[in-house]
Motif scaffolding. Sequence first.
Motif, short mmCIF file in Angstrom:
data_model
loop_
_atom_site.label_atom_id
_atom_site.label_comp_id
_atom_site.label_asym_id
_atom_site.label_seq_id
_atom_site.Cartn_x
_atom_site.Cartn_y
_atom_site.Cartn_z
N GLN A 128 0.83 -1.21 0.00
CA GLN A 128 0.00 0.00 0.00
C GLN A 128 0.87 1.26 0.00
OE1 GLN A 128 -2.42 0.47 3.49
NE2 GLN A 128 -3.39 2.36 2.77
N GLU A 129 1.92 1.27 0.81
CA GLU A 129 2.80 2.44 0.87
C GLU A 129 3.50 2.68 -0.47
OE1 GLU A 129 4.03 2.49 5.60
OE2 GLU A 129 5.07 1.12 4.24
N ILE A 130 3.86 1.62 -1.15
CA ILE A 130 4.50 1.77 -2.47
C ILE A 130 3.52 2.35 -3.47
CG2 ILE A 130 5.52 0.52 -4.41
CD1 ILE A 130 6.76 -1.39 -2.31
N MET A 131 2.28 1.89 -3.45
CA MET A 131 1.25 2.46 -4.35
C MET A 131 1.04 3.95 -4.04
SD MET A 131 0.02 0.34 -6.57
CE MET A 131 1.68 -0.29 -6.77
N THR A 132 1.01 4.28 -2.77
CA THR A 132 0.88 5.70 -2.39
C THR A 132 2.07 6.50 -2.89
OG1 THR A 132 -0.38 5.10 -0.41
CG2 THR A 132 0.63 7.28 -0.44
N GLY A 133 3.28 5.95 -2.76
CA GLY A 133 4.47 6.63 -3.24
C GLY A 133 4.45 6.85 -4.74
N LEU A 134 3.96 5.88 -5.50
CA LEU A 134 3.84 6.06 -6.96
C LEU A 134 2.85 7.18 -7.29
CD1 LEU A 134 3.78 2.32 -8.11
CD2 LEU A 134 5.56 4.01 -8.65
N MET A 135 1.75 7.22 -6.58
CA MET A 135 0.76 8.29 -6.81
C MET A 135 1.38 9.65 -6.54
SD MET A 135 -2.48 6.98 -7.39
CE MET A 135 -3.72 7.89 -6.49
N GLU A 136 2.13 9.74 -5.48
CA GLU A 136 2.72 11.04 -5.11
C GLU A 136 3.83 11.45 -6.09
OE1 GLU A 136 4.01 10.31 -1.15
OE2 GLU A 136 2.02 10.67 -0.25
N ALA A 137 4.49 10.46 -6.71
CA ALA A 137 5.60 10.76 -7.61
C ALA A 137 5.14 11.12 -9.02
CB ALA A 137 6.54 9.56 -7.68
N LEU A 138 3.89 10.89 -9.35
CA LEU A 138 3.41 11.22 -10.70
C LEU A 138 3.38 12.73 -10.95
CD1 LEU A 138 0.47 8.67 -11.16
CD2 LEU A 138 2.69 8.65 -12.31
#
Length: 404
Positions: free
Chosen positions: A394-404
């Motif tokens: 979940q944290e990795i998915m959140t990190g990808l969202m924030e990095a877009l």
Amino acid sequence: MVTCTCTGCALLCEDIDVIIENNRVKEVKNACRRGAARIRGCVNRLEPSVNKKQADIDTSIKKAAEILKNARSPMLFGWGNSTCEAQVKGIELAKRLNAIIDDNSSFCQGLLIERILKKKFRTCSLEDIRNRADVLIYWGSDAQDSQPRHLSRFSYFPRGEHRQHGYEEDRTAAVIDVRESSTAKICKGHFYRIPTGGDRELILALMDALSGKVPKYDKRVLELAGIMKKAECGAIFAGIGLTYSIKDDPDILVALADKLPNFNIMPMVGHYNMRGFNENLFKETGFVNRIRFEGRPVHNDGYAVVEALRQKSIDALLVIGSDPLSSLPGSIVSHLADIPVICIDPCVTLTSRIAAVTIPCAVSGVESGGSAVRMDGRVVELPGIIENNHLSDQEIMTGLMEAL
């Protein structure tokens, strides 16, 4: 000693005792071999990398986001070994990217799970089966090997509330398969061998027999129909052998179920949270897989991972909670050599070995918590039991969202 939930398969056994020493798993009790291996963790831990060179986790996440953002037709695939929380974030990510999202169920149990969610089948809980079921049909499913504690915890062997005498007197189990599986050897006397692809013919014969007709089929079909007709509470455990065989006409199983009012259908899901992904995507789109977000969700068979790779219609692939290189034919996955692949997994896999970006995640249910949906639809909490520095899926998915 602590108790954890096993994510070795979709039974999500909650009675697993784990002895931890120096923040490492020393011993696992009650789990099957498959589950114990999952809880003990990776033999070969995945490391973060970009273009086959070691990187830190933040760099890997930023590079993955860059690849996905620049792709014209990205796909997010996998999810069966990911928590519900990561799946929900992944669906959000697919919407933001106008991406395709799919999972393993598009080439196995999705057809049946979707019909259950649309209430075309009667189904029940595993506890209902343990307490009430008197006739068990393992159809195209070798549960003893695929879900090793199924027979011992929920179906054949337990003493249930209304089945106090267990398999000796209160239960009849039958196996329908193309070979004499380990499960068939346990259910002695009730093994029905069929030819490969012969499931539809048997279903039609059973429907005739249940309607009082004499089917043009092996005479043992009358024996099987008689067992099913007398059931007070029956269950058909539909494995991928059955699903593959009737994939062009899955509603024939609906027709059989309509003639068996005392039976429930349960797809024998393998990955621990495949049903979770199907339910989460169904809530969002009305479909369980094969979706592209184009401002709105569009469902199309061309958005299945197998078809997308065969047609070379995607130009970037994020894989999480799956290993397509180990499960799909080489002729189909050959396209992965031509596009950037992002792999999120706790362990080194065949897919991670060819990935342009690798992002290690925590082992769900051991190193991180969350929730999952058991094969029968029950939501199960996954407590983390070991402290560690790995990011959850979940944290990795959140990190990808924030990095877009």
